[in-house]
Design an enzyme around this catalytic site. Sequence first.
Site, PDB file in Angstrom:
ATOM      1  N   ARG A  89      -1.761 -28.775 -32.524  1.00 45.09           N
ATOM      2  CA  ARG A  89      -0.791 -28.108 -31.670  1.00 45.09           C
ATOM      3  C   ARG A  89       0.588 -28.697 -31.969  1.00 45.09           C
ATOM      4  NH1 ARG A  89      -3.616 -24.389 -30.966  1.00 45.09           N
ATOM      5  NH2 ARG A  89      -4.360 -23.471 -29.026  1.00 45.09           N
ATOM      6  N   GLU A 132       7.664 -21.690 -32.041  1.00 46.83           N
ATOM      7  CA  GLU A 132       7.160 -20.744 -33.044  1.00 46.83           C
ATOM      8  C   GLU A 132       7.618 -19.327 -32.729  1.00 46.83           C
ATOM      9  OE1 GLU A 132       2.916 -21.146 -33.292  1.00 46.83           O
ATOM     10  OE2 GLU A 132       3.015 -23.226 -33.943  1.00 46.83           O
ATOM     11  N   HIS A 137       1.373 -20.970 -38.703  1.00 45.89           N
ATOM     12  CA  HIS A 137       0.237 -20.952 -37.772  1.00 45.89           C
ATOM     13  C   HIS A 137      -0.855 -20.002 -38.276  1.00 45.89           C
ATOM     14  CE1 HIS A 137      -0.689 -22.000 -33.324  1.00 45.89           C
ATOM     15  NE2 HIS A 137      -1.812 -21.882 -34.007  1.00 45.89           N
TER      16      HIS A 137
END
Length: 314
Positions: free
Chosen positions: A232, A261, A280
């Site tokens: 994370r 993000e 990601h």
Amino acid sequence: MDQRPVAVYAALDDDLGPGIATLEAAGFRVVVAGSDEPSDLAAAAPEAVALLVGYGRVDDAVLRALPALRVISLMSQGHDNVDLAACTRADVQVAHLPPVATEEVAVHAWALSLALVRQLPFYGRATAATWLDRPRFAPRRLSDLTVGVVGTGRIAERYAALARGHVGSLLSWSRSGRSLPGTASLADLHDLAATSDVVSLHLPLSGETHHLVDDAFLAAMKPGSWLVNVGRGGLVDSAALARALDSGHLAGAALDVLDEEPPSPGHPLAGRDDVLLTPHVGWFSAESERGYAVEQAANVVAWLRTGAVTHPVS
């Protein structure tokens, strides 16, 4: 009048087709709001009993916007974007995914580790004009290196299995004290940082793990070492990592997750030659994309049929 229960999708960029088909086959009317904003969700499906969400924030504002809501299904194993206390107060069940993409994430982390060790980001930019250039930190012989694995869950175990037999030694650390097969377990996290050439993070985000990698952790890392994060983004203090890279203490970092993000233009880790960023996508494969969509919908279907989701967030 359509009496079917309503399931609404928030902002998700992935192929929703398999999930929509699963929900419709179970008797749901499906609405795709395409937004995480409470007002947009309320406008699209005010009567929704099920919300399918990605990384958008789910809090009191969302719950007020959808008063009929009874189940929230996430498209990840992580649930740090959800106010669980608010959901409990509202009697809303929260479900997350089973380990659909363990192999993908572990392989992605190992690939990032190899790219750093072999300095592929630097050499990938080489042209005829810079053909003989060399990076500040030379590539390393893999069999001479020590790799430290932070966390001992399924992905961490798979990552360690990929590294085993290729690196000089493997270390592991976890909050629970559990050790990974084939690794030497260390009780002190900073001891792992101080003796590892590559540190790979495999932890969920919580109050305890937020900014686990801070100035002190980074200072403890070996000079010329590398950091990998597929866990994370909030595990790492981005400003602290930028300082460690600027000082030359670290050779580089590879990150599939960030605290923001997508990163804003001024993000301290964006656009750096010594940081390898992927957007990601560690979980992503043709197989996992379908699996994520179907399993997310399956949690909602289980709730409709039994009154309880299959994979509740505990």
